[in-house]
Scaffold this active site. Structure first.
Site, PDB file in Angstrom:
ATOM      1  N   ALA A 215      17.677 -49.313 -12.339  1.00 53.10           N
ATOM      2  CA  ALA A 215      17.959 -50.368 -11.366  1.00 53.10           C
ATOM      3  C   ALA A 215      19.372 -50.275 -10.807  1.00 53.10           C
ATOM      4  O   ALA A 215      19.632 -50.684  -9.669  1.00 53.10           O
ATOM      5  CB  ALA A 215      17.730 -51.733 -12.012  1.00 53.10           C
TER       6      ALA A 215
ATOM      7  N   GLU B 124       0.817  -1.206   0.000  1.00 51.47           N
ATOM      8  CA  GLU B 124       0.000   0.000   0.000  1.00 51.47           C
ATOM      9  C   GLU B 124       0.859   1.267   0.000  1.00 51.47           C
ATOM     10  O   GLU B 124       0.525   2.250  -0.670  1.00 51.47           O
ATOM     11  CB  GLU B 124      -0.929   0.013   1.227  1.00 51.47           C
ATOM     12  CG  GLU B 124      -1.927  -1.126   1.254  1.00 51.47           C
ATOM     13  CD  GLU B 124      -1.431  -2.331   2.032  1.00 51.47           C
ATOM     14  OE1 GLU B 124      -2.254  -2.987   2.698  1.00 51.47           O
ATOM     15  OE2 GLU B 124      -0.215  -2.640   1.969  1.00 51.47           O
TER      16      GLU B 124
ATOM     17  N   SER C 140      20.534 -41.877 -12.449  1.00 48.97           N
ATOM     18  CA  SER C 140      19.328 -41.064 -12.618  1.00 48.97           C
ATOM     19  C   SER C 140      19.559 -39.791 -13.406  1.00 48.97           C
ATOM     20  O   SER C 140      18.612 -39.042 -13.642  1.00 48.97           O
ATOM     21  CB  SER C 140      18.756 -40.692 -11.238  1.00 48.97           C
ATOM     22  OG  SER C 140      19.697 -39.930 -10.500  1.00 48.97           O
TER      23      SER C 140
END
Length: 392
Positions: free
Chosen positions: A179, A68, A183
């Site tokens: 497995a 504000e 990743s």
């Protein structure tokens, strides 16, 4: 080509759509994500009696002027007789800054429209103060949109714990690694860049010791200038972290959460948080309570399946963001481990709120079904409020 003036554009829209100034205020509030904690994100738009936008502002960071005040400064004398649209009820107390309700009164605005009543008893009551001063104050315009934009802070105030977003990347068959444990990289470069956006908007990033051992993650935000780095949090029950771990560099603050009886003599100078044990790990509830006391209002959970399962079991996941890659593995760990769910009737069911292509992947965003129910419409009178305080 002529550049459009965004203020003029929004002023023109206001004549046709009375909610346009509040929608703009919600957009402005989002600019503060990641830099205002432990305060909320707030946006404000001021329009003159003809509907022209004369001032805009948002809360940039905790301790600085509120939305504000920024908007009133831009409006100057044009604020007299104007309408202020604010995403959160103007605050009513003096902290590191003065009360915004009083600033609006002194500026001479004639009307204030706010989307969400402030649920914090320390700062609430701004609407009543405005009405007592003869200013029309109306609550509830675009409340659902404004609550969504401020969901982390509102959750922290209402529940007394940080808001938790769990992020993961997986193949289409739900595997987060092959497995053999490899990743990198399941998800696309675009998805990984998007994760840094999530980090930049969070107060803390949390992983477990398994992720630490497997990936030695850095967890700091990269590719963005001027961001407030999130607190890097590692849950390491037995204090197995090595002093040379990347997460212990000076790129961002780091907190290592360990069991109360863990031997941490090899970690001199490291910020440690000792927590009670729960099952095979640490208490999620105690962790979140401790982070809340430190001013953390939003958490990005980036840990592996075991840690994610613990958070789901604790009922402490507020949003899920999954990056699904067009890849199949057929074997390997899944995104979520044991979460205490043993029968289909107990499944945690989610509502998808967004599905967006990101690079070659699909980003799915979902929330628990109970959290997807829209907020009840708000009357002008303020609802009952929990007793959790907001810092300024």
């Amino acid at each position: 080509m002529r550049q459009e003036d965004p203020v003029a554009t929004h002023a023109a829209q206001t004549a046709h759509d009375p909610s346009a100034p509040m929608r703009r205020a919600v957009e402005l509030a989002a600019r503060g994500l990641g830099s205002t904690s432990p305060n909320p994100v707030v946006g404000c738009v001021i329009t003159d009696p003809a509907g022209k936008v004369v001032g805009e502002g948002w809360h940039h960071r905790a301790g600085g002027p509120h939305a504000e005040v920024h908007a009133l400064r831009e409006a100057g004398g044009a604020a007299r007789g104007a309408t202020a649209y604010v995403t959160l009820e103007p605050c009513n107390h003096t902290g590191r800054t003065g009360p915004c309700a009083q600033a609006l009164i002194e500026a001479g605005v004639s009307r204030v429209v706010y989307a969400v009543p402030d649920p914090n008893p320390q700062a609430s009551g701004g609407g009543a103060t405005l009405r007592a001063a003869g200013i029309e104050a109306v609550a509830g315009l675009l409340r659902e949109e404004a609550e969504e934009g401020n969901v982390a802070w509102l959750t922290a105030v209402r529940q007394g714990r940080p808001y938790v977003l769990w992020k993961y990347a997986a193949t289409l068959d739900g595997r987060i690694a092959a497995a053999d444990g490899t990743s990198r990289w399941i998800s696309s470069a675009a998805s990984r860049a998007d994760v840094h956006r999530l980090r930049a908007e969070a107060d803390a990033v949390v992983v477990g010791s398994g992720t630490l051992r497997a990936d030695d993650p850095h967890l700091a935000v990269r590719g963005a200038d001027g961001v407030d780095q999130p607190l890097r949090v590692v849950l390491d029950t037995h204090a197995t972290i090595e002093p040379g771990a990347r997460v212990l560099d000076d790129a961002a603050p780091t907190l290592i959460a360990v069991a109360e009886d863990a031997d941490t003599r090899h970690l001199p100078g490291v910020d440690l948080l000792r927590l009670p044990r729960a099952g095979r790990g640490l208490s999620v509830e105690a962790l979140l309570a401790a982070l809340h006391r430190r001013g953390i209002r939003s958490v990005l959970l980036e840990g592996g399946p075991t840690l994610a399962g613990a958070f789901v079991a604790a009922g402490a996941v507020d949003r899920v963001v999954g990056y699904l890659a067009p890849v199949l593995l057929g074997a390997g760990p899944t995104a979520l481990a044991d979460a205490g769910i043993t029968t289909i009737t107990d499944a945690l069911r989610l509502t998808i709120t967004d599905s967006t292509p990101v690079g070659t992947d699909i980003r799915i965003t979902a929330v628990p079904e109970a959290a997807a129910v829209p907020a009840e419409p708000t009357a002008a009178a303020d609802p009952a409020r929990p007793t959790v305080l907001k810092e300024h």
